[in-house]
Write a protein that holds these residues in place. Sequence first.
Motif, PDB file in Angstrom:
ATOM      1  N   ALA A 166       3.557 -57.651 -28.273  1.00  0.00           N
ATOM      2  CA  ALA A 166       4.422 -57.521 -29.452  1.00  0.00           C
ATOM      3  C   ALA A 166       5.292 -56.272 -29.336  1.00  0.00           C
ATOM      4  O   ALA A 166       6.496 -56.304 -29.633  1.00  0.00           O
ATOM      5  N   LYS A 167       4.718 -55.166 -28.895  1.00  0.00           N
ATOM      6  CA  LYS A 167       5.509 -53.941 -28.739  1.00  0.00           C
ATOM      7  C   LYS A 167       6.553 -54.102 -27.646  1.00  0.00           C
ATOM      8  O   LYS A 167       7.673 -53.596 -27.758  1.00  0.00           O
ATOM      9  N   ALA A 168       6.202 -54.815 -26.576  1.00  0.00           N
ATOM     10  CA  ALA A 168       7.160 -55.018 -25.489  1.00  0.00           C
ATOM     11  C   ALA A 168       8.329 -55.871 -25.954  1.00  0.00           C
ATOM     12  O   ALA A 168       9.489 -55.571 -25.644  1.00  0.00           O
ATOM     13  N   THR A 169       8.062 -56.944 -26.715  1.00  0.00           N
ATOM     14  CA  THR A 169       9.166 -57.785 -27.203  1.00  0.00           C
ATOM     15  C   THR A 169      10.017 -57.026 -28.214  1.00  0.00           C
ATOM     16  O   THR A 169      11.243 -57.153 -28.222  1.00  0.00           O
ATOM     17  N   ARG A 170       9.399 -56.198 -29.042  1.00  0.00           N
ATOM     18  CA  ARG A 170      10.161 -55.399 -29.999  1.00  0.00           C
ATOM     19  C   ARG A 170      11.073 -54.413 -29.295  1.00  0.00           C
ATOM     20  O   ARG A 170      12.244 -54.261 -29.651  1.00  0.00           O
ATOM     21  N   SER A 171      10.565 -53.729 -28.257  1.00  0.00           N
ATOM     22  CA  SER A 171      11.416 -52.773 -27.527  1.00  0.00           C
ATOM     23  C   SER A 171      12.499 -53.502 -26.745  1.00  0.00           C
ATOM     24  O   SER A 171      13.609 -52.986 -26.596  1.00  0.00           O
ATOM     25  N   LYS A 173      14.005 -56.290 -27.801  1.00  0.00           N
ATOM     26  CA  LYS A 173      15.001 -56.618 -28.824  1.00  0.00           C
ATOM     27  C   LYS A 173      15.829 -55.384 -29.181  1.00  0.00           C
ATOM     28  O   LYS A 173      17.048 -55.466 -29.349  1.00  0.00           O
ATOM     29  N   ASP A 174      15.157 -54.227 -29.295  1.00  0.00           N
ATOM     30  CA  ASP A 174      15.884 -52.989 -29.591  1.00  0.00           C
ATOM     31  C   ASP A 174      16.853 -52.655 -28.466  1.00  0.00           C
ATOM     32  O   ASP A 174      17.974 -52.187 -28.711  1.00  0.00           O
ATOM     33  N   ALA A 175      16.449 -52.909 -27.229  1.00  0.00           N
ATOM     34  CA  ALA A 175      17.321 -52.627 -26.096  1.00  0.00           C
ATOM     35  C   ALA A 175      18.521 -53.568 -26.088  1.00  0.00           C
ATOM     36  O   ALA A 175      19.621 -53.177 -25.699  1.00  0.00           O
ATOM     37  N   ARG A 176      18.345 -54.817 -26.545  1.00  0.00           N
ATOM     38  CA  ARG A 176      19.457 -55.765 -26.576  1.00  0.00           C
ATOM     39  C   ARG A 176      20.449 -55.419 -27.686  1.00  0.00           C
ATOM     40  O   ARG A 176      21.625 -55.751 -27.585  1.00  0.00           O
ATOM     41  N   ARG A 177      19.994 -54.774 -28.742  1.00  0.00           N
ATOM     42  CA  ARG A 177      20.889 -54.411 -29.835  1.00  0.00           C
ATOM     43  C   ARG A 177      21.829 -53.268 -29.484  1.00  0.00           C
ATOM     44  O   ARG A 177      22.852 -53.108 -30.108  1.00  0.00           O
TER      45      ARG A 177
END
Length: 174
Positions: free
Chosen positions: A148-153, A155-159
């Motif tokens: 979950a933390k990896a997918t969140r980071s 997504k943050d990197a894609r933004r």
Amino acid sequence: MDILQDNFPQLFHLYSTYYTPYSTYIRPLQRAFLLSQSYFYQYAFPTLYPIYVLANRLLSFALTEQPSLMSLALLALLLIVSLKVLDMLRRTVIYWISIAIRLAVYAMAAIIGVWIYQRGLEQSLEDLGWIVGLFAGLGEQGERVGHAKATRSAKDARRIPKGNPKGRRRGGGW
């Protein structure tokens, strides 16, 4: 001083040149000491005498003419001795820590043995399975949280926009 006055007759009797009951123990030691001393003066002293004279002259020159050299030598000697003492202290600490670890391992083995003896083999194996399941569950939960933390980071990197702000190129200065 009273001890010396009280024991002087016994000491005099022990070390007198006249025959004493202890002379059978003292004479061989005295003879070995005197023989080793005579061998030293006969064979080793003529070889070591020039080194002794040279070292004596150098040390007397260093003490009187160049005291700073002698203070540096004493400082180096003090450094070496302090490092040796610290090394002995380190080895002592490591020794006691290793003893504590060994003691803890033996105590754990004894505790496990007593636990198996009290609970029985079958019940102990069930308890062991429960503990393994607990750790496996914690591992799976850790994998879920990590994913979950990896997918969140990600997504943050894609933004974050790909270009540099204000349309500048890299290396353009401030």
